[in-house]
Write a protein that holds these residues in place. Structure first.
Motif, PDB file in Angstrom:
ATOM      1  N   GLY A  48      34.166 -13.562  40.595  1.00 50.08           N
ATOM      2  CA  GLY A  48      34.746 -14.551  39.694  1.00 50.08           C
ATOM      3  C   GLY A  48      35.841 -13.907  38.887  1.00 50.08           C
ATOM      4  N   VAL A  49      35.814 -14.141  37.570  1.00 44.59           N
ATOM      5  CA  VAL A  49      36.800 -13.575  36.658  1.00 44.59           C
ATOM      6  C   VAL A  49      36.063 -12.738  35.631  1.00 44.59           C
ATOM      7  CG1 VAL A  49      38.568 -14.093  34.934  1.00 44.59           C
ATOM      8  CG2 VAL A  49      38.341 -15.536  36.950  1.00 44.59           C
ATOM      9  N   GLY A  50      36.518 -11.503  35.396  1.00 44.81           N
ATOM     10  CA  GLY A  50      35.881 -10.629  34.420  1.00 44.81           C
ATOM     11  C   GLY A  50      36.885 -10.021  33.481  1.00 44.81           C
ATOM     12  N   THR A  51      36.494  -9.916  32.208  1.00 46.30           N
ATOM     13  CA  THR A  51      37.346  -9.298  31.198  1.00 46.30           C
ATOM     14  C   THR A  51      36.519  -8.291  30.406  1.00 46.30           C
ATOM     15  OG1 THR A  51      38.671 -11.302  30.974  1.00 46.30           O
ATOM     16  CG2 THR A  51      38.832  -9.699  29.194  1.00 46.30           C
ATOM     17  N   LEU A  52      37.019  -7.069  30.305  1.00 43.34           N
ATOM     18  CA  LEU A  52      36.404  -6.018  29.505  1.00 43.34           C
ATOM     19  C   LEU A  52      37.420  -5.601  28.456  1.00 43.34           C
ATOM     20  CD1 LEU A  52      34.346  -3.776  28.820  1.00 43.34           C
ATOM     21  CD2 LEU A  52      35.342  -2.431  30.674  1.00 43.34           C
TER      22      LEU A  52
END
Length: 92
Positions: A48-52
């Motif tokens: 999916g979409v991941g943000t760190l």
């Protein structure tokens, strides 16, 4: 997330995303260490979409055993991935 991250820290690895999901992790203090080994690392946007986002005094340590997929940070690592973003906002 408060229930997930302690276990990930103990194991030295983890994945925070499910199929076609959106995952957001904000680290503002402490150290997140990834253990050395095969297929270890941080996977942003695996399914999916991941943000760190790393800010403040937070630190990320990626340990490696020298293997191709050991201690890596991967962005959108498979066919169902939409993307991954790593924001450096003052962390180390």
């Amino acid at each position: 997330m408060s229930l997930v991250l302690p276990g990930m820290r103990e194991r030295g690895w983890g994945r925070v995303l499910a199929l076609a999901s959106i995952g957001v992790v904000n680290l503002s203090g402490g150290t997140f260490s990834v253990a050395a080994g095969g297929n270890t690392g941080i996977y942003l946007g695996e399914n999916g979409v991941g943000t760190l986002t790393l800010s403040g005094t937070a630190a990320v340590t990626l340990n490696t055993n020298g293997g191709a997929n050991s201690g890596t940070m991967q962005f959108g690592g498979n066919a169902s991935s939409l993307g991954g973003t790593f924001n450096l906002n003052g962390g180390t």
